[in-house]
Design a protein around this motif. Structure first.
Motif, PDB file in Angstrom:
ATOM      1  N   GLY A   8       8.147 -16.199  57.589  1.00  0.00           N
ATOM      2  CA  GLY A   8       8.413 -15.560  56.306  1.00  0.00           C
ATOM      3  C   GLY A   8       9.213 -16.365  55.318  1.00  0.00           C
ATOM      4  O   GLY A   8       9.702 -15.816  54.311  1.00  0.00           O
ATOM      5  N   VAL A   9       9.347 -17.679  55.537  1.00  0.00           N
ATOM      6  CA  VAL A   9      10.103 -18.533  54.628  1.00  0.00           C
ATOM      7  C   VAL A   9       9.152 -19.152  53.604  1.00  0.00           C
ATOM      8  O   VAL A   9       8.117 -19.708  53.975  1.00  0.00           O
ATOM      9  N   ASP A  10       9.482 -19.039  52.315  1.00  0.00           N
ATOM     10  CA  ASP A  10       8.715 -19.731  51.283  1.00  0.00           C
ATOM     11  C   ASP A  10       9.124 -21.198  51.287  1.00  0.00           C
ATOM     12  O   ASP A  10      10.317 -21.512  51.246  1.00  0.00           O
ATOM     13  N   CYS A  11       8.160 -22.098  51.318  1.00  0.00           N
ATOM     14  CA  CYS A  11       8.432 -23.530  51.410  1.00  0.00           C
ATOM     15  C   CYS A  11       7.923 -24.224  50.150  1.00  0.00           C
ATOM     16  O   CYS A  11       6.738 -24.129  49.816  1.00  0.00           O
ATOM     17  N   VAL A  12       8.820 -24.915  49.463  1.00  0.00           N
ATOM     18  CA  VAL A  12       8.516 -25.529  48.173  1.00  0.00           C
ATOM     19  C   VAL A  12       8.807 -27.026  48.240  1.00  0.00           C
ATOM     20  O   VAL A  12       9.895 -27.432  48.643  1.00  0.00           O
ATOM     21  N   LEU A  13       7.824 -27.831  47.838  1.00  0.00           N
ATOM     22  CA  LEU A  13       7.967 -29.284  47.819  1.00  0.00           C
ATOM     23  C   LEU A  13       8.328 -29.716  46.404  1.00  0.00           C
ATOM     24  O   LEU A  13       7.605 -29.408  45.449  1.00  0.00           O
ATOM     25  N   VAL A  14       9.442 -30.420  46.233  1.00  0.00           N
ATOM     26  CA  VAL A  14       9.874 -30.914  44.922  1.00  0.00           C
ATOM     27  C   VAL A  14      10.005 -32.431  45.018  1.00  0.00           C
ATOM     28  O   VAL A  14      10.775 -32.946  45.806  1.00  0.00           O
ATOM     29  N   SER A  15       9.252 -33.137  44.202  1.00  0.00           N
ATOM     30  CA  SER A  15       9.190 -34.588  44.340  1.00  0.00           C
ATOM     31  C   SER A  15       9.409 -35.304  43.026  1.00  0.00           C
ATOM     32  O   SER A  15       8.835 -34.925  41.994  1.00  0.00           O
ATOM     33  N   GLY A  16      10.215 -36.359  43.090  1.00  0.00           N
ATOM     34  CA  GLY A  16      10.332 -37.272  41.966  1.00  0.00           C
ATOM     35  C   GLY A  16       9.160 -38.232  41.918  1.00  0.00           C
ATOM     36  O   GLY A  16       9.102 -39.103  41.051  1.00  0.00           O
ATOM     37  N   GLY A  17       8.226 -38.075  42.869  1.00  0.00           N
ATOM     38  CA  GLY A  17       6.994 -38.846  42.891  1.00  0.00           C
ATOM     39  C   GLY A  17       5.919 -38.169  42.065  1.00  0.00           C
ATOM     40  O   GLY A  17       6.199 -37.541  41.050  1.00  0.00           O
ATOM     41  N   PHE A  18       4.687 -38.234  42.551  1.00  0.00           N
ATOM     42  CA  PHE A  18       3.554 -37.856  41.710  1.00  0.00           C
ATOM     43  C   PHE A  18       2.682 -36.771  42.330  1.00  0.00           C
ATOM     44  O   PHE A  18       2.447 -36.752  43.539  1.00  0.00           O
ATOM     45  N   HIS A  19       2.167 -35.896  41.444  1.00  0.00           N
ATOM     46  CA  HIS A  19       1.276 -34.828  41.896  1.00  0.00           C
ATOM     47  C   HIS A  19       0.065 -35.384  42.642  1.00  0.00           C
ATOM     48  O   HIS A  19      -0.458 -34.728  43.556  1.00  0.00           O
TER      49      HIS A  19
ATOM     50  N   GLU B  83      -1.350 -30.312  53.176  1.00  0.00           N
ATOM     51  CA  GLU B  83      -1.473 -30.710  54.574  1.00  0.00           C
ATOM     52  C   GLU B  83      -0.313 -30.199  55.414  1.00  0.00           C
ATOM     53  O   GLU B  83      -0.496 -29.733  56.541  1.00  0.00           O
ATOM     54  N   LEU B  84       0.886 -30.256  54.877  1.00  0.00           N
ATOM     55  CA  LEU B  84       2.054 -29.856  55.654  1.00  0.00           C
ATOM     56  C   LEU B  84       2.274 -28.345  55.652  1.00  0.00           C
ATOM     57  O   LEU B  84       2.954 -27.822  56.539  1.00  0.00           O
ATOM     58  N   GLY B  85       1.717 -27.657  54.651  1.00  0.00           N
ATOM     59  CA  GLY B  85       1.816 -26.201  54.647  1.00  0.00           C
ATOM     60  C   GLY B  85       2.738 -25.600  53.614  1.00  0.00           C
ATOM     61  O   GLY B  85       3.138 -24.440  53.728  1.00  0.00           O
ATOM     62  N   PHE B  86       3.083 -26.349  52.569  1.00  0.00           N
ATOM     63  CA  PHE B  86       3.976 -25.825  51.527  1.00  0.00           C
ATOM     64  C   PHE B  86       3.275 -24.783  50.665  1.00  0.00           C
ATOM     65  O   PHE B  86       2.076 -24.866  50.410  1.00  0.00           O
ATOM     66  N   ASN B  87       4.076 -23.820  50.186  1.00  0.00           N
ATOM     67  CA  ASN B  87       3.552 -22.781  49.296  1.00  0.00           C
ATOM     68  C   ASN B  87       3.319 -23.305  47.888  1.00  0.00           C
ATOM     69  O   ASN B  87       2.393 -22.870  47.194  1.00  0.00           O
ATOM     70  N   ALA B  88       4.207 -24.188  47.419  1.00  0.00           N
ATOM     71  CA  ALA B  88       4.160 -24.656  46.037  1.00  0.00           C
ATOM     72  C   ALA B  88       4.632 -26.096  45.973  1.00  0.00           C
ATOM     73  O   ALA B  88       5.385 -26.557  46.837  1.00  0.00           O
ATOM     74  N   VAL B  89       4.184 -26.803  44.924  1.00  0.00           N
ATOM     75  CA  VAL B  89       4.504 -28.221  44.762  1.00  0.00           C
ATOM     76  C   VAL B  89       4.909 -28.488  43.319  1.00  0.00           C
ATOM     77  O   VAL B  89       4.239 -28.046  42.381  1.00  0.00           O
ATOM     78  N   TYR B  90       6.003 -29.237  43.147  1.00  0.00           N
ATOM     79  CA  TYR B  90       6.446 -29.691  41.832  1.00  0.00           C
ATOM     80  C   TYR B  90       6.630 -31.202  41.896  1.00  0.00           C
ATOM     81  O   TYR B  90       7.278 -31.721  42.816  1.00  0.00           O
ATOM     82  N   ALA B  91       6.050 -31.923  40.918  1.00  0.00           N
ATOM     83  CA  ALA B  91       6.157 -33.381  40.916  1.00  0.00           C
ATOM     84  C   ALA B  91       5.866 -33.896  39.503  1.00  0.00           C
ATOM     85  O   ALA B  91       5.676 -33.112  38.568  1.00  0.00           O
TER      86      ALA B  91
END
Length: 269
Positions: free
Chosen positions: A142-153, A162-170
């Motif tokens: 039940g944990v929301d997992c968010v990827l935040v990257s100074g890299g690129f979309h 692939e890893l299973g994150f709910n949302a991505v910011y880059a």
């Protein structure tokens, strides 16, 4: 047992003979001091009980969820990896302004074909050991997992899925006629933006700090590591270690699953 303001209580094995947990009352500094001598040999994470009730995980990508710095890999295709890697290292140590350093590095990619992104993803980018298990196990709980990257979309969207994150910011590379222009589109995901995304996600769910875990390795992650109830540094730069509540220096991301009291039998694949 009483030790320097620390009251140690119940203990149990998370994995018999391999991983144990110890409950204590007292401040975190006292516990960290009590176990300081262990850290040369093993990972010891001192976390508040609230971490086990976390409902939000926010993680950096490069050198945290993956073993690479994506911009350095792109620079290798462009023949400028030594120059770019040096700037990357100084930025992650906190010696350079992140946005200025990012724009300087991206400018060196001008003219590079967008096709190298797919080749790089397929042949060079490697997830950190245990990253997929960590994210998918926490999501199953039940944990929301968010990827935040100074890299690129271009990388983060694929890796996040692939890893299973709910949302991505880059950040977004500008590509015209199949080639990188050396510019970026829109606002920059830097240290301040990472912390702001964490707070926006938490606010939208009405979460308190204790219900948030943040993961990172460099200076660009420090603000979000400090905002989260549990900031975890991973094989990190000294500045990030100093800012975090705990540091994984020896093992992989399954160390955090153990620290949260989740046995191997309950891990998701």
């Amino acid at each position: 047992m009483h030790q320097a303001g620390l009251v140690v209580g119940e203990s149990r094995w998370v994995e018999p003979g391999q991983v144990g947990e110890l409950h204590f009352a007292g401040n975190r500094a006292a516990a960290d001091a009590a176990f300081a001598d262990w850290r040369d040999r093993a990972d010891v994470l001192v976390l508040d009980d609230g971490a086990r009730e976390a409902r939000l995980l926010v993680s950096d990508m490069d050198s945290t969820m993956i073993a690479n710095e994506c911009i350095d890999e792109l620079a290798d295709y462009a023949g400028v990896k030594p120059q770019v890697a040096e700037i990357t290292e100084r930025a992650m140590q906190g010696e350079l302004d992140f946005e200025a350093a990012l724009r300087e590095r991206v400018a060196l990619l001008k003219g590079l074909s967008e096709h190298v992104i797919g080749d790089c993803l397929g042949h060079r980018i490697q997830p950190m050991p245990g990253a997929r298990r960590l994210v998918r196990t926490l999501r199953s709980r039940g944990v929301d997992c968010v990827l935040v990257s100074g890299g690129f979309h271009s990388f983060a969207d694929v890796i996040g899925a692939e890893l299973g994150f709910n949302a991505v910011y880059a950040n977004r590379l500008v590509i015209e006629h199949g080639h990188m222009t050396g510019a970026l589109e829109g606002g920059i995901v830097d240290a301040a933006r990472k912390a702001a995304i964490l707070q926006e996600q938490a606010g939208g769910q009405g979460l308190e700090s204790a219900q948030i875990i943040a993961l990172g390795d460099g200076a660009n992650d420090i603000p979000m590591l400090k905002v989260a109830g549990s900031g975890i540094a991973y094989h990190a730069k000294p500045a990030a270690i100093a800012a975090a509540d705990a540091h994984i220096a020896h093992g992989d991301w399954t160390v955090l699953l153990h620290a949260l009291g989740i046995p191997r039998s309950d891990w998701a694949e």
